[in-house]
Design an enzyme around this catalytic site. Structure first.
Site, PDB file in Angstrom:
ATOM      1  N   LYS A   1      -2.998   5.519  -3.977  1.00 43.61           N
ATOM      2  CA  LYS A   1      -3.510   7.126  -4.069  1.00 43.61           C
ATOM      3  C   LYS A   1      -3.622   8.429  -5.133  1.00 43.61           C
ATOM      4  O   LYS A   1      -2.277   8.678  -4.824  1.00 43.61           O
ATOM      5  CB  LYS A   1      -3.369   7.024  -2.473  1.00 43.61           C
ATOM      6  CG  LYS A   1      -3.748   5.719  -1.397  1.00 43.61           C
ATOM      7  CD  LYS A   1      -3.974   5.966   0.031  1.00 43.61           C
ATOM      8  CE  LYS A   1      -3.544   4.975   0.820  1.00 43.61           C
ATOM      9  NZ  LYS A   1      -2.212   5.332   0.742  1.00 43.61           N
TER      10      LYS A   1
ATOM     11  N   ASP B   1       0.814  -0.866   0.209  1.00 48.19           N
ATOM     12  CA  ASP B   1       0.358  -0.060   0.122  1.00 48.19           C
ATOM     13  C   ASP B   1       0.584   1.009   0.565  1.00 48.19           C
ATOM     14  O   ASP B   1       1.533   1.426   0.858  1.00 48.19           O
ATOM     15  CB  ASP B   1      -0.576   0.266   1.650  1.00 48.19           C
ATOM     16  CG  ASP B   1      -2.013   1.307   1.280  1.00 48.19           C
ATOM     17  OD1 ASP B   1      -2.767   1.270   0.529  1.00 48.19           O
ATOM     18  OD2 ASP B   1      -1.081   2.292   1.662  1.00 48.19           O
TER      19      ASP B   1
ATOM     20  N   HIS C   1      -7.910   9.253  -1.703  1.00 47.47           N
ATOM     21  CA  HIS C   1      -7.061   9.701  -0.686  1.00 47.47           C
ATOM     22  C   HIS C   1      -7.732   9.865   0.618  1.00 47.47           C
ATOM     23  O   HIS C   1      -7.333   9.764   1.111  1.00 47.47           O
ATOM     24  CB  HIS C   1      -5.427  10.399  -0.218  1.00 47.47           C
ATOM     25  CG  HIS C   1      -4.416   9.730   0.115  1.00 47.47           C
ATOM     26  ND1 HIS C   1      -3.117  10.036   0.200  1.00 47.47           N
ATOM     27  CD2 HIS C   1      -5.128   9.163   1.186  1.00 47.47           C
ATOM     28  CE1 HIS C   1      -2.275   9.198   0.785  1.00 47.47           C
ATOM     29  NE2 HIS C   1      -3.684   9.183   1.967  1.00 47.47           N
TER      30      HIS C   1
ATOM     31  N   TYR D   1       2.699   9.708  -0.605  1.00 42.21           N
ATOM     32  CA  TYR D   1       4.217   9.575   0.297  1.00 42.21           C
ATOM     33  C   TYR D   1       5.514   9.822  -0.375  1.00 42.21           C
ATOM     34  O   TYR D   1       6.906   8.972   0.062  1.00 42.21           O
ATOM     35  CB  TYR D   1       3.659   8.061   0.537  1.00 42.21           C
ATOM     36  CG  TYR D   1       2.955   7.642   0.766  1.00 42.21           C
ATOM     37  CD1 TYR D   1       2.064   7.816   1.645  1.00 42.21           C
ATOM     38  CD2 TYR D   1       2.299   5.926   1.617  1.00 42.21           C
ATOM     39  CE1 TYR D   1       0.584   7.848   2.505  1.00 42.21           C
ATOM     40  CE2 TYR D   1       1.504   5.734   2.341  1.00 42.21           C
ATOM     41  CZ  TYR D   1       0.196   6.568   2.700  1.00 42.21           C
ATOM     42  OH  TYR D   1      -0.445   6.336   3.213  1.00 42.21           O
TER      43      TYR D   1
HETATM   44  P1  NDP Z   1       0.909   1.661  11.693  1.00 41.78           P
HETATM   45  O1  NDP Z   1       0.196   1.140  13.204  1.00 41.78           O
HETATM   46  O2  NDP Z   1       0.874   0.220  10.847  1.00 41.78           O
HETATM   47  O3  NDP Z   1       2.407   1.875  12.777  1.00 41.78           O
HETATM   48  C1  NDP Z   1       3.005   1.559  12.162  1.00 41.78           C
HETATM   49  C2  NDP Z   1       4.302   2.309  12.860  1.00 41.78           C
HETATM   50  O4  NDP Z   1       4.445   0.873  14.417  1.00 41.78           O
HETATM   51  C3  NDP Z   1       5.708   2.535  12.382  1.00 41.78           C
HETATM   52  O5  NDP Z   1       6.705   3.404  14.043  1.00 41.78           O
HETATM   53  C4  NDP Z   1       7.108   1.286  12.960  1.00 41.78           C
HETATM   54  O6  NDP Z   1       8.121   1.831  12.746  1.00 41.78           O
HETATM   55  C5  NDP Z   1       6.523   0.593  14.138  1.00 41.78           C
HETATM   56  N1  NDP Z   1       5.641  -0.608  14.115  1.00 41.78           N
HETATM   57  C6  NDP Z   1       5.895  -1.031  12.364  1.00 41.78           C
HETATM   58  N2  NDP Z   1       6.138  -2.663  13.945  1.00 41.78           N
HETATM   59  C7  NDP Z   1       6.307  -2.774  14.742  1.00 41.78           C
HETATM   60  C8  NDP Z   1       5.860  -3.828  16.247  1.00 41.78           C
HETATM   61  N3  NDP Z   1       6.278  -5.026  15.493  1.00 41.78           N
HETATM   62  N4  NDP Z   1       6.111  -3.588  16.715  1.00 41.78           N
HETATM   63  C9  NDP Z   1       6.350  -2.494  17.732  1.00 41.78           C
HETATM   64  N5  NDP Z   1       6.164  -1.181  16.616  1.00 41.78           N
HETATM   65  C10 NDP Z   1       5.868  -1.781  15.267  1.00 41.78           C
HETATM   66  O7  NDP Z   1       0.920   3.091  11.721  1.00 41.78           O
HETATM   67  P2  NDP Z   1       0.223   3.610   9.726  1.00 41.78           P
HETATM   68  O8  NDP Z   1      -0.146   4.410  10.257  1.00 41.78           O
HETATM   69  O9  NDP Z   1       2.271   3.430   9.145  1.00 41.78           O
HETATM   70  O10 NDP Z   1      -0.062   2.863   8.935  1.00 41.78           O
HETATM   71  C11 NDP Z   1      -0.045   1.882   8.483  1.00 41.78           C
HETATM   72  C12 NDP Z   1      -0.187   1.607   6.867  1.00 41.78           C
HETATM   73  O11 NDP Z   1      -1.619   2.306   6.348  1.00 41.78           O
HETATM   74  C13 NDP Z   1       0.948   3.143   6.396  1.00 41.78           C
HETATM   75  O12 NDP Z   1       2.218   2.850   6.025  1.00 41.78           O
HETATM   76  C14 NDP Z   1      -0.420   3.168   5.165  1.00 41.78           C
HETATM   77  O13 NDP Z   1      -0.106   2.435   4.075  1.00 41.78           O
HETATM   78  C15 NDP Z   1      -1.092   3.077   5.507  1.00 41.78           C
HETATM   79  N6  NDP Z   1      -1.715   5.368   6.108  1.00 41.78           N
HETATM   80  C16 NDP Z   1      -2.633   5.279   5.679  1.00 41.78           C
HETATM   81  C17 NDP Z   1      -3.384   6.555   5.240  1.00 41.78           C
HETATM   82  C18 NDP Z   1      -4.557   7.270   5.170  1.00 41.78           C
HETATM   83  O14 NDP Z   1      -4.709   8.705   4.895  1.00 41.78           O
HETATM   84  N7  NDP Z   1      -5.237   6.513   3.852  1.00 41.78           N
HETATM   85  C19 NDP Z   1      -2.641   7.617   6.375  1.00 41.78           C
HETATM   86  C20 NDP Z   1      -1.729   6.590   7.547  1.00 41.78           C
HETATM   87  C21 NDP Z   1      -1.331   5.580   7.443  1.00 41.78           C
HETATM   88  P3  NDP Z   1       9.025   0.811  12.501  1.00 41.78           P
HETATM   89  O15 NDP Z   1       8.463   1.338  10.758  1.00 41.78           O
HETATM   90  O16 NDP Z   1      10.383   1.575  13.251  1.00 41.78           O
HETATM   91  O17 NDP Z   1       9.355  -0.570  12.660  1.00 41.78           O
END
Ligand code: NDP
Length: 294
Positions: free
Chosen positions: A76, A46, A109, A51
């Site tokens: 998106k 995704d 988006h 991004y």
């Molecule tokens: P997530 O809930 O996926 O959390 C991601 C965060 O958690 C990062 O800081 C990551 O750090 C950390 N993390 C990942 N895996 C673990 C784990 N197993 N244990 C502890 N910490 C962990 O949040 P996001 O907001 O990134 O959402 C995911 C995806 O959703 C985005 O990447 C995007 O593709 C989408 N999105 C869409 C939006 C929209 O408006 N349509 C808005 C926001 C997100 P690290 O990378 O350092 O592991």
């Protein structure tokens, strides 16, 4: 290696129930993250024009050596490209960046509450891309039930997906019910509550669902990590989750959620963490300048 369960969209296209998100993954981080995820068994990636890592997603896909037909790639359309003609141009740019001929899922988006004609025009452009076979499914992101119904008054194609903020502090019960009525698949962004950690000033900011006893006790019971328990909770709800990580061990961990299950009572225990408060932008008032420079 596990294979991902599939969710069937309202046009029959099948979408993996778990994928890798790449919001805030830098270009340098994105290529290895995508490559690692695909090696671990992920089949859904995704991304979004906003991004600024579509090229690197494409590079990660190419390096994986997987057949295109095995993958499900979402991007998106950003608000600055809403409107019928702009949306078609933006799609061309996105698929060129990704290095793909056809996209699996194209999402609007944001709802663009204050620019109705451009919003509808953008969706009409997505419908045309679908009719022309340039994308296999279309949908939206961050739309409320009212916005979905307003769009459907003008649209020909029911969105296949609405990608929304959904994690244990914001479980979106009413929206999921509206999706069920309308035939829309729910896709959870910030599925492990990332936004409550990286936006500390938002509602629920500074809290982590991964530290809640309701989650850590289940993690101990099943010999899983808190993130795995929360991702399994999404699977039990029948929604699609797209956790983001750039760390190989977490990318692997987040995919390893298909070998155990939660009981309905355990799902309800996690549901009870709901605060009813979103941490992301309010879809009713969101507009281009809500995001500063993009
Ligand atoms: P997530 O809930 O996926 O959390 C991601 C965060 O958690 C990062 O800081 C990551 O750090 C950390 N993390 C990942 N895996 C673990 C784990 N197993 N244990 C502890 N910490 C962990 O949040 P996001 O907001 O990134 O959402 C995911 C995806 O959703 C985005 O990447 C995007 O593709 C989408 N999105 C869409 C939006 C929209 O408006 N349509 C808005 C926001 C997100 P690290 O990378 O350092 O592991």
């Amino acid at each position: 290696m596990s294979t991902t369960p599939l969710l069937k969209l309202n046009n029959g296209v099948e979408m993996p129930a778990l994928g890798l998100g790449v919001y805030q993954s830098t270009p340098e981080e994105t290529v290895p993250a995508v490559e690692t995820a695909l090696r671990d068994g992920y089949r859904l990636i995704d991304t979004a024009a906003a991004y600024r890592n579509e090229k690197e997603v494409g590079e990660g896909i190419r390096r994986s050596g997987l057949d295109r037909g095995e993958l499900f790639v979402t991007t998106k359309l950003w608000l600055s490209d809403y409107g019928y003609d702009s949306a078609q141009r933006a799609f061309d740019t996105s698929v060129a960046n990704l290095g793909l001929d056809q996209l699996d899922l194209y999402l609007l988006h944001q709802p663009a509450a204050l620019d109705t004609e451009e919003w509808v025009g953008a969706y009409k452009a997505a419908e045309k891309l679908l009719a022309d076979g340039r994308v296999r499914a279309i949908g939206v992101s961050n739309h409320t039930p009212g916005q979905l119904r307003a769009l459907l008054d003008r649209a020909d194609v029911v969105p296949g997906v609405n990608q929304v903020e959904l994690h244990p502090y914001f479980i979106q019960r009413e929206l999921r019910e509206a999706h069920d009525e309308l035939g829309i698949i729910t896709q959870s962004w910030s599925p492990i509550g990332g936004i409550t950690r990286y936006w500390p000033h938002a509602p629920n900011g500074g809290r982590s669902a991964l530290e809640e006893p309701a989650v850590t006790e289940l993690a101990a019971k099943y010999g899983k990590t808190p993130a795995q328990v929360v991702l399994r909770w999404h699977i039990e709800h029948g929604v699609c989750a797209i956790p983001k990580s750039v760390r190989p061990h977490r990318i692997e961990e987040n995919f390893d959620v298909f070998g155990f299950s939660l009981t309905p009572g355990e799902v309800a225990t996690i549901d009870a963490l709901d605060t009813g408060l979103r941490s992301g932008p309010d879809p009713e008032t969101v507009r281009l300048d809500s995001f500063g420079r993009r």
